[in-house]
Design a protein around this motif. Structure first.
Motif, PDB file in Angstrom:
ATOM      1  N   GLY A  27      44.800  95.610  82.518  1.00 13.85           N
ATOM      2  CA  GLY A  27      44.148  96.486  82.026  1.00 13.85           C
ATOM      3  C   GLY A  27      44.980  97.732  81.764  1.00 13.85           C
ATOM      4  N   ALA A  28      46.088  98.229  82.600  1.00 17.54           N
ATOM      5  CA  ALA A  28      46.752  98.891  82.342  1.00 17.54           C
ATOM      6  C   ALA A  28      47.794  98.576  81.531  1.00 17.54           C
ATOM      7  CB  ALA A  28      47.540  99.217  83.742  1.00 17.54           C
ATOM      8  N   CYS A  29      48.039  97.270  81.325  1.00 25.79           N
ATOM      9  CA  CYS A  29      49.085  97.002  80.141  1.00 25.79           C
ATOM     10  C   CYS A  29      48.355  96.999  78.945  1.00 25.79           C
ATOM     11  CB  CYS A  29      49.574  95.357  80.393  1.00 25.79           C
ATOM     12  SG  CYS A  29      50.751  95.133  81.939  1.00 25.79           S
ATOM     13  N   PHE A  30      47.028  96.795  78.853  1.00 28.75           N
ATOM     14  CA  PHE A  30      46.129  96.961  77.755  1.00 28.75           C
ATOM     15  C   PHE A  30      46.352  98.244  77.057  1.00 28.75           C
ATOM     16  CE2 PHE A  30      42.383  97.406  75.229  1.00 28.75           C
ATOM     17  CZ  PHE A  30      42.240  96.657  74.355  1.00 28.75           C
ATOM     18  N   ILE A  31      46.219  99.310  78.120  1.00 29.85           N
ATOM     19  CA  ILE A  31      46.158 100.618  77.639  1.00 29.85           C
ATOM     20  C   ILE A  31      47.449 101.043  77.344  1.00 29.85           C
ATOM     21  CG2 ILE A  31      46.267 103.090  78.749  1.00 29.85           C
ATOM     22  CD1 ILE A  31      43.890 102.086  80.446  1.00 29.85           C
ATOM     23  N   GLU A  32      48.691 100.544  77.689  1.00 33.76           N
ATOM     24  CA  GLU A  32      50.016 100.685  77.294  1.00 33.76           C
ATOM     25  C   GLU A  32      50.050 100.255  75.855  1.00 33.76           C
ATOM     26  OE1 GLU A  32      54.657  99.862  78.536  1.00 33.76           O
ATOM     27  OE2 GLU A  32      52.861  99.622  80.207  1.00 33.76           O
ATOM     28  N   ALA A  33      49.521  99.025  75.660  1.00 33.09           N
ATOM     29  CA  ALA A  33      49.499  98.377  74.385  1.00 33.09           C
ATOM     30  C   ALA A  33      49.302  99.243  73.214  1.00 33.09           C
ATOM     31  CB  ALA A  33      48.747  97.210  74.276  1.00 33.09           C
ATOM     32  N   GLY A  34      48.197 100.385  73.743  1.00 37.85           N
ATOM     33  CA  GLY A  34      47.820 101.344  72.590  1.00 37.85           C
ATOM     34  C   GLY A  34      48.973 102.110  72.089  1.00 37.85           C
ATOM     35  N   LEU A  35      49.952 102.556  72.982  1.00 33.71           N
ATOM     36  CA  LEU A  35      51.228 103.305  72.495  1.00 33.71           C
ATOM     37  C   LEU A  35      51.784 102.552  71.282  1.00 33.71           C
ATOM     38  CD1 LEU A  35      52.563 104.009  75.874  1.00 33.71           C
ATOM     39  CD2 LEU A  35      51.089 105.658  74.390  1.00 33.71           C
ATOM     40  N   TYR A  36      51.817 101.302  71.056  1.00 35.81           N
ATOM     41  CA  TYR A  36      52.687 100.552  70.073  1.00 35.81           C
ATOM     42  C   TYR A  36      51.418 100.199  68.686  1.00 35.81           C
ATOM     43  CZ  TYR A  36      55.805 100.063  73.879  1.00 35.81           C
ATOM     44  OH  TYR A  36      56.791 100.550  74.689  1.00 35.81           O
ATOM     45  N   LEU A  37      50.191 100.193  68.926  1.00 31.79           N
ATOM     46  CA  LEU A  37      49.409  99.932  67.883  1.00 31.79           C
ATOM     47  C   LEU A  37      48.163 100.699  68.383  1.00 31.79           C
ATOM     48  CD1 LEU A  37      47.954  98.206  65.615  1.00 31.79           C
ATOM     49  CD2 LEU A  37      47.335  96.421  67.131  1.00 31.79           C
ATOM     50  N   SER A  38      47.716 101.695  67.519  1.00 30.72           N
ATOM     51  CA  SER A  38      46.727 102.484  68.017  1.00 30.72           C
ATOM     52  C   SER A  38      45.285 101.778  67.870  1.00 30.72           C
ATOM     53  CB  SER A  38      46.542 103.576  66.657  1.00 30.72           C
ATOM     54  OG  SER A  38      45.524 104.349  66.835  1.00 30.72           O
ATOM     55  N   ASN A  39      44.557 102.206  69.142  1.00 29.43           N
ATOM     56  CA  ASN A  39      43.544 101.643  69.313  1.00 29.43           C
ATOM     57  C   ASN A  39      42.289 102.685  68.842  1.00 29.43           C
ATOM     58  OD1 ASN A  39      41.266  99.707  69.949  1.00 29.43           O
ATOM     59  ND2 ASN A  39      41.583 100.041  72.236  1.00 29.43           N
ATOM     60  N   ALA A  40      42.537 103.464  67.987  1.00 25.16           N
ATOM     61  CA  ALA A  40      41.655 104.596  67.371  1.00 25.16           C
ATOM     62  C   ALA A  40      40.933 104.348  66.208  1.00 25.16           C
ATOM     63  CB  ALA A  40      42.468 106.071  67.552  1.00 25.16           C
ATOM     64  N   ASP A  41      39.964 104.940  65.699  1.00 24.81           N
ATOM     65  CA  ASP A  41      39.239 104.968  64.602  1.00 24.81           C
ATOM     66  C   ASP A  41      40.185 104.911  63.581  1.00 24.81           C
ATOM     67  OD1 ASP A  41      36.976 104.860  65.757  1.00 24.81           O
ATOM     68  OD2 ASP A  41      36.247 106.859  65.351  1.00 24.81           O
ATOM     69  N   ASN A  42      41.597 105.791  63.533  1.00 22.81           N
ATOM     70  CA  ASN A  42      42.367 105.753  62.420  1.00 22.81           C
ATOM     71  C   ASN A  42      43.415 104.782  62.597  1.00 22.81           C
ATOM     72  OD1 ASN A  42      43.702 106.898  64.467  1.00 22.81           O
ATOM     73  ND2 ASN A  42      44.291 108.541  63.419  1.00 22.81           N
ATOM     74  N   SER A  43      43.279 103.610  63.328  1.00 20.32           N
ATOM     75  CA  SER A  43      44.333 102.631  63.385  1.00 20.32           C
ATOM     76  C   SER A  43      44.664 101.859  62.159  1.00 20.32           C
ATOM     77  CB  SER A  43      43.669 101.580  64.440  1.00 20.32           C
ATOM     78  OG  SER A  43      44.630 100.400  64.587  1.00 20.32           O
ATOM     79  N   PRO A  44      45.776 101.408  61.782  1.00 19.86           N
ATOM     80  CA  PRO A  44      46.105 100.901  60.802  1.00 19.86           C
ATOM     81  C   PRO A  44      45.456  99.417  60.522  1.00 19.86           C
ATOM     82  CG  PRO A  44      47.901 100.672  62.109  1.00 19.86           C
ATOM     83  CD  PRO A  44      46.864 101.526  62.584  1.00 19.86           C
ATOM     84  N   VAL A  45      44.909  98.971  61.557  1.00 20.26           N
ATOM     85  CA  VAL A  45      43.993  97.777  61.749  1.00 20.26           C
ATOM     86  C   VAL A  45      42.698  97.927  61.932  1.00 20.26           C
ATOM     87  CG1 VAL A  45      43.839  95.387  62.865  1.00 20.26           C
ATOM     88  CG2 VAL A  45      46.094  96.538  62.806  1.00 20.26           C
ATOM     89  N   GLN A  46      41.976  97.988  60.916  1.00 23.62           N
ATOM     90  CA  GLN A  46      40.389  98.335  61.032  1.00 23.62           C
ATOM     91  C   GLN A  46      39.492  97.432  61.522  1.00 23.62           C
ATOM     92  OE1 GLN A  46      38.902 101.635  60.273  1.00 23.62           O
ATOM     93  NE2 GLN A  46      41.228 101.871  60.892  1.00 23.62           N
ATOM     94  N   ASP A  47      40.142  95.892  61.234  1.00 16.25           N
ATOM     95  CA  ASP A  47      38.967  94.888  61.781  1.00 16.25           C
ATOM     96  C   ASP A  47      39.442  94.902  63.248  1.00 16.25           C
ATOM     97  OD1 ASP A  47      39.074  91.768  62.754  1.00 16.25           O
ATOM     98  OD2 ASP A  47      37.878  91.891  60.449  1.00 16.25           O
ATOM     99  N   LEU A  48      38.055  94.963  63.969  1.00  9.87           N
ATOM    100  CA  LEU A  48      38.069  95.021  65.407  1.00  9.87           C
ATOM    101  C   LEU A  48      38.558  93.797  66.138  1.00  9.87           C
ATOM    102  CD1 LEU A  48      35.117  97.213  66.117  1.00  9.87           C
ATOM    103  CD2 LEU A  48      37.449  97.969  66.061  1.00  9.87           C
ATOM    104  N   THR A  49      38.206  92.554  65.467  1.00 12.64           N
ATOM    105  CA  THR A  49      38.655  91.435  65.930  1.00 12.64           C
ATOM    106  C   THR A  49      40.044  91.067  65.797  1.00 12.64           C
ATOM    107  OG1 THR A  49      36.567  90.615  65.343  1.00 12.64           O
ATOM    108  CG2 THR A  49      38.211  88.927  65.922  1.00 12.64           C
TER     109      THR A  49
END
Length: 132
Positions: A27-49
């Protein structure tokens, strides 16, 4: 749009080699992954899957580099071995800056992420339409 939540069960189905790794660490690694790929609404990847898939690749990469799969739990040396000796055992590592191609290809998970996100690193020029 919403952020993707980490699902450790589906992560471990896809990456069974991490079955013995704690959900807390992953889970901590997943949160850190958000530093490299945004997990926010304005993420460049809009498809959640697709975003979940890419974040899981990054999670596996970060956990791998952190030593989650090593027998003794020690972190792996960061970078590629640039020099090695056998007598008196010596090794020199070349530092790989995070976020670069060289950093990602230190594991099969990072290499897969790098390849899967190639379309996000490009630029498409669209000229301004002309009016006649």
């Amino acid at each position: 749009m919403t952020a993707v939540a980490f699902d450790s069960a589906s992560f471990k189905v896809r990456y069974p080699e991490f079955a013995s790794v704690s959900d807390t660490l992953l889970g901590a690694c997943f949160i850190e992954a958000g530093l490299y790929l945004s997990n926010a609404d304005n993420s460049p990847v809009q498809d959640l899957t697709r975003r979940a898939l890419l974040l899981n690749m990054l999670t596996a990469h970060i956990a791998y580099l952190g030593g989650a799969l090593s027998a003794d739990g020690q972190t792996r040396p960061v970078g590629r071995i640039s020099q090695a000796a056998e007598g008196s055992v010596s090794a020199s590592m070349e530092y790989m800056q995070p976020g670069t191609h060289a950093w990602f290809v230190q594991s099969q998970y990072g290499a897969a992420f790098w390849q899967a996100t190639s379309s996000l690193r490009g630029f498409r020029y669209r000229p301004r339409p002309t009016v006649y």
